[in-house]
Design a protein around this motif. Structure first.
Motif, mmCIF file in Angstrom:
data_model
loop_
_atom_site.group_PDB
_atom_site.id
_atom_site.type_symbol
_atom_site.label_atom_id
_atom_site.label_comp_id
_atom_site.label_asym_id
_atom_site.label_seq_id
_atom_site.Cartn_x
_atom_site.Cartn_y
_atom_site.Cartn_z
ATOM 1 N N LEU A 4 15.153 16.791 -8.179
ATOM 2 C CA LEU A 4 14.005 17.020 -7.305
ATOM 3 C C LEU A 4 13.631 15.733 -6.567
ATOM 4 C CD1 LEU A 4 11.685 18.822 -6.296
ATOM 5 C CD2 LEU A 4 10.354 18.042 -8.277
ATOM 6 N N GLY A 5 13.631 14.610 -7.276
ATOM 7 C CA GLY A 5 13.312 13.347 -6.632
ATOM 8 C C GLY A 5 14.303 12.993 -5.537
ATOM 9 N N PHE A 6 15.601 13.219 -5.796
ATOM 10 C CA PHE A 6 16.622 12.929 -4.797
ATOM 11 C C PHE A 6 16.450 13.809 -3.560
ATOM 12 C CE2 PHE A 6 20.838 13.654 -2.929
ATOM 13 C CZ PHE A 6 21.210 12.346 -2.644
ATOM 14 N N ARG A 7 16.219 15.095 -3.787
ATOM 15 C CA ARG A 7 16.058 15.993 -2.642
ATOM 16 C C ARG A 7 14.778 15.695 -1.860
ATOM 17 N NH1 ARG A 7 18.298 21.600 -5.499
ATOM 18 N NH2 ARG A 7 20.528 21.180 -5.043
ATOM 19 N N GLY A 50 0.816 -1.209 0.000
ATOM 20 C CA GLY A 50 0.000 0.000 0.000
ATOM 21 C C GLY A 50 0.845 1.253 0.000
ATOM 22 N N VAL A 51 1.931 1.242 0.773
ATOM 23 C CA VAL A 51 2.830 2.401 0.813
ATOM 24 C C VAL A 51 3.472 2.633 -0.548
ATOM 25 C CG1 VAL A 51 4.987 3.266 1.776
ATOM 26 C CG2 VAL A 51 3.278 2.219 3.280
ATOM 27 N N THR A 52 3.946 1.547 -1.172
ATOM 28 C CA THR A 52 4.623 1.672 -2.467
ATOM 29 C C THR A 52 3.646 2.094 -3.564
ATOM 30 O OG1 THR A 52 6.173 -0.058 -1.787
ATOM 31 C CG2 THR A 52 6.061 0.458 -4.133
ATOM 32 N N ALA A 53 2.465 1.455 -3.593
ATOM 33 C CA ALA A 53 1.481 1.754 -4.633
ATOM 34 C C ALA A 53 0.972 3.189 -4.537
ATOM 35 C CB ALA A 53 0.314 0.777 -4.537
ATOM 36 N N ALA A 54 1.028 3.760 -3.341
ATOM 37 C CA ALA A 54 0.558 5.129 -3.169
ATOM 38 C C ALA A 54 1.393 6.111 -3.980
ATOM 39 C CB ALA A 54 0.598 5.504 -1.686
ATOM 40 N N PHE A 55 2.646 5.751 -4.282
ATOM 41 C CA PHE A 55 3.522 6.654 -5.025
ATOM 42 C C PHE A 55 3.493 6.403 -6.530
ATOM 43 C CE2 PHE A 55 5.413 6.701 -0.785
ATOM 44 C CZ PHE A 55 5.572 8.064 -0.591
ATOM 45 N N GLY A 56 3.153 5.177 -6.948
ATOM 46 C CA GLY A 56 3.245 4.924 -8.373
ATOM 47 C C GLY A 56 2.149 4.061 -8.938
ATOM 48 N N GLY A 57 1.050 3.865 -8.231
ATOM 49 C CA GLY A 57 -0.013 3.002 -8.712
ATOM 50 C C GLY A 57 -1.372 3.594 -8.438
ATOM 51 N N SER A 58 -2.368 2.742 -8.442
ATOM 52 C CA SER A 58 -3.734 3.185 -8.211
ATOM 53 C C SER A 58 -3.956 3.508 -6.746
ATOM 54 C CB SER A 58 -4.701 2.078 -8.655
ATOM 55 O OG SER A 58 -6.005 2.330 -8.197
ATOM 56 N N LYS A 77 9.008 11.842 -11.651
ATOM 57 C CA LYS A 77 8.018 11.679 -12.720
ATOM 58 C C LYS A 77 7.132 12.912 -12.846
ATOM 59 C CE LYS A 77 4.374 8.512 -14.273
ATOM 60 N NZ LYS A 77 3.619 7.261 -13.937
ATOM 61 N N ALA A 78 6.727 13.468 -11.685
ATOM 62 C CA ALA A 78 5.866 14.654 -11.728
ATOM 63 C C ALA A 78 6.572 15.831 -12.391
ATOM 64 C CB ALA A 78 5.433 15.020 -10.305
ATOM 65 N N ARG A 79 7.849 16.061 -12.049
ATOM 66 C CA ARG A 79 8.592 17.172 -12.667
ATOM 67 C C ARG A 79 8.807 16.914 -14.156
ATOM 68 N NH1 ARG A 79 12.407 21.082 -11.339
ATOM 69 N NH2 ARG A 79 11.033 21.476 -9.562
ATOM 70 N N LEU A 80 9.106 15.677 -14.520
ATOM 71 C CA LEU A 80 9.332 15.357 -15.924
ATOM 72 C C LEU A 80 8.059 15.552 -16.740
ATOM 73 C CD1 LEU A 80 11.736 14.357 -17.632
ATOM 74 C CD2 LEU A 80 10.850 12.034 -17.346
ATOM 75 N N ASN A 81 6.908 15.142 -16.188
ATOM 76 C CA ASN A 81 5.631 15.295 -16.888
ATOM 77 C C ASN A 81 5.224 16.756 -17.038
ATOM 78 O OD1 ASN A 81 5.418 12.543 -17.140
ATOM 79 N ND2 ASN A 81 4.084 12.286 -15.350
ATOM 80 N N SER A 82 5.720 17.605 -16.142
ATOM 81 C CA SER A 82 5.371 19.022 -16.225
ATOM 82 C C SER A 82 6.308 19.814 -17.122
ATOM 83 C CB SER A 82 5.379 19.641 -14.822
ATOM 84 O OG SER A 82 6.687 19.606 -14.272
#
Length: 689
Positions: free
Chosen positions: A439-442, A221-229, A424-429
């Motif tokens: 950004l992901g690392f920070r 659940g923790v993992t899917a919250a960041f990259g899934g449904s 992913k969010a920054r890349l998509n924007s």
């Protein structure tokens, strides 16, 4: 279960090889936890998976290992040691072969999970084997070897994997690990013998399934919250929490629980375990994120990424004993929160340096951050276990072992999840790939900084809970009848007393003024129904910084068998009895089951043991959680407290700061009761007659 003394049918010359095999197994188990981390980037490229998916090679590995840790104790006492060991290592060899030939990520994950089963079983089996075969005089050294191997494993794995990946594909790692496992398997076949008393312990299958569903559900659940449904994440988390609730309820109901939950009744233990996990979350998170970032954003080769991590990790191994000695001296009161603070400050600087060009500065700033974990993980674990009694300590060890694996899961999942989601969010924007990865690392750095800040708060709460909750639990208390027959600091004839407003310091024999605490208690003002009426104000204390040998000398000179321990401010910080010392001697020396072992011809061993005690500080053996009773408490309350905690005597404290003013004992209560009865109902002459 069997004691080591009754489980050594093998010849003495086999002990060394058996311990060597057990140590090699412990090294392999922890070595494989991080061996694949540096290969995440090429694995992602080969199988076309995202970071939130590839991190399951570590998360699922640690998760399965955690589930199988409590199972190891059942198997150890059910099957012959050699057969069990060989079977477990064989599973790891099979897992390595499956991973090496994996055509897709799913098959690779299956191979990794087979390796994880071996890890969860192998470390406890190796530790139990070492405990069983070690002579008492070498037990500490052999357990130290095991601890060193489990610490060195993850550190060397990062360096070796980085070096291999510079000249070979990532599948080479699977072949190398499989080969190492095969060597250990052959060695175990040749030298191991059955060292445990075998029986028919039962594995509660339902408990095993419940804890597996709970851990998998919550972590997924923790993992899917960041990259899934979000729906799947929420559903998985709810199922995991329900399974965890059912598991806890079942452990409390059945006669032979898979995991004994009694250690969780100790607040200091719980806080200590959480602090340990927070330190481990930091290590596992950065061990995954730094190689990912350096390889993807800075085009650093695998060896360069691993070498960035290696100096700090290897120095941490060397710094561990120093941190342990500081904990023995100061109980971690300041070293643990300072460790968390250094972690937070320097990893923040690492996040800032990630946007610069110099890898030297980046790596140098990470060294003090990871070094600080040596002042957190080991001391917090020791703090937790030191607040358990002898009966619950083994269960506490199991809890701590499982918490190591869970912390690895949480650290890897959350850090990789934050890293992948923000990138992913920054890349998509419309952001560039470099800025997105930065950004992901920070974001991942901000996550571990937050855990370190929480650790600082918990460190202060932990020691505050010890100070303000002394009367709540007996803990690992040597005042109890079950521990020994100690007389906690009541002086013999001719001793100085607190009633005279002085007390001899056990460390220096210098009178210490106690008038400030004793002046408020005068004979005329004492309520006959309170503890003050029956307590003894005559008490000796030990200094927290003196040696155990000095304490024993005080016991002998003053005719006592135990005493409270106070710090430089006069605050009660522990309790030491001769029973504590004897238990230490019996574990450390083969014939020192008492301080009178010279009577059975063991003068040399006793002399060496006494020399050891001269270099051992009181707080190393003293119980840190001492039951106390307020001076204004009723005698009825004292009766209940002594009975419930199974104690003979406890210190009496006065005032909001808990200053010690005396000792109350069961014998004093009995004398009061008998004297009252005789006065009222039995004529004096009839008693004398």
């Amino acid at each position: 279960m069997t004691s080591p003394a009754h489980s050594r049918p093998h010849a003495t010359e086999r002990v060394g090889p058996m311990i060597a095999v057990a140590a090699a197994a412990a090294f392999l188990a922890t070595f494989n936890e991080t061996f694949l981390n540096v290969a995440f980037t090429p694995i992602m490229a080969d199988f076309g998976v995202a970071v939130t998916t590839v991190q399951w090679l570590t998360t699922a590995y640690l998760l399965v290992a955690a589930v199988f840790v409590p199972v190891a104790n059942v198997l150890y006492h059910r099957f012959p040691t050699r057969s069990l060991f060989v079977s477990v290592v064989a599973v790891m060899v099979i897992g390595s072969l499956v991973g090496a030939f994996a055509p897709n990520f799913g098959v690779l994950l299956i191979g990794r999970l087979l390796q994880a089963i071996g890890t969860g079983l192998l470390t406890p089996i190796g530790m139990n084997t070492t405990l069983a075969v070690s002579p008492r005089e070498k037990l500490g050294m052999n357990m130290g070897i095991m601890a060193a191997m489990t610490t060195l494993g993850p550190s060397l794995a990062i360096v070796l994997s980085g070096a291999l990946l510079t000249v070979a594909p990532w599948t080479t790692l699977m072949w190398v690990f499989g080969g190492l496992c095969l060597i250990v398997l052959i060695a175990g076949t040749l030298v191991l013998r059955t060292v445990a008393e075998l029986g028919r312990p039962r594995l509660d299958t339902l408990s095993f399934l419940l804890v597996a569903v709970a851990l998998v559900g919550i972590l997924y659940g923790v993992t899917a919250a960041f990259g899934g449904s979000a729906v799947w994440a929420a559903t998985s988390g709810v199922i995991g929490l329900l399974a965890l609730w059912a598991f806890i309820a079942r452990q409390r109901r059945i006669d032979h629980p898979l995991l004994d939950l009694r250690p969780f009744s100790s607040t200091p233990f719980v806080l200590g375990v959480v602090m340990t996990m927070l330190g481990l979350v930091f290590v596992f998170a950065m061990n995954v994120i730094i190689p990912l970032f350096l390889q993807a954003a800075r085009d650093v080769p695998p060896l360069g990424a691993s070498l960035t991590l290696a100096p700090g990790i290897l120095l941490t191994v060397a710094l561990g004993p120093v941190a342990g000695r500081l904990f023995d001296r100061h109980s971690g009161r300041w070293s643990i929160p300072i460790g968390f603070l250094v972690m937070a400050v320097f990893v923040s600087l690492v996040g800032l340096a990630a946007g610069q060009t110099s890898l030297v500065i980046f790596g140098a700033l990470y060294v003090p951050a990871v070094l600080a974990t040596a002042f957190v993980i080991g001391p917090a674990q020791t703090f937790a276990l030191s607040h358990l009694d002898h009966e619950t300590s083994p269960h506490g060890v199991t809890v701590v072992s499982i918490s190591f694996q869970i912390a690895g899961c949480v650290g890897t999942s959350l850090a990789a999840g934050v890293y992948g989601a923000l990138s992913k969010a920054r890349l998509n924007s419309g952001g560039s790939e470099l800025s997105s990865l930065l950004l992901g690392f920070r974001g991942a750095v901000a996550f571990v900084v937050a855990t370190s800040v929480i650790g600082i708060v918990l460190a202060f709460l932990a020691y505050r809970s010890v100070r303000h909750d002394r009367g709540g639990r007996a803990g690992r208390n040597s005042q109890g009848d079950s521990a020994d027959d100690a007389d906690p600091g009541v002086p013999g004839p001719g001793a100085a007393s607190m009633g005279d407003a002085t007390e001899l310091s056990a460390a220096s024999a210098v009178p210490v003024d106690r008038s400030a605490t004793s002046a408020n208690i005068t004979v005329g003002s004492v309520d006959p129904t309170t503890v003050a009426a029956i307590m003894k104000s005559e008490v000796f204390t030990l200094s927290a910084n003196q040696s155990v040998l000095e304490a024993l000398r005080t016991f002998t000179d003053r005719g006592i068998s135990g005493a409270p321990v106070v710090d430089a401010d006069g605050d009660l910080v522990g309790f030491l009895s001769d029973g504590d010392v004897m238990r230490y001697l019996s574990a450390a020396r083969p014939s020192s089951t008492s301080i009178y072992s010279f009577a059975i011809g063991a003068e040399d061993d006793l002399s060496q043991a006494m020399a050891d005690l001269a270099n051992l500080e009181v707080m190393r053996l003293a119980n840190r959680e001492v039951v106390t009773i307020d001076v204004d408490a009723s005698i009825a309350y004292a009766v209940a407290a002594l009975s419930d905690a199974k104690l003979k005597k406890v210190p009496v404290v006065d005032g909001p700061e808990g200053r010690m003013v005396g000792i109350v004992s069961r014998s004093a209560i009995n004398r009061m009761a008998v004297a009252g009865y005789l006065r009222e109902r039995v004529p004096v002459g009839s008693v004398l007659a």
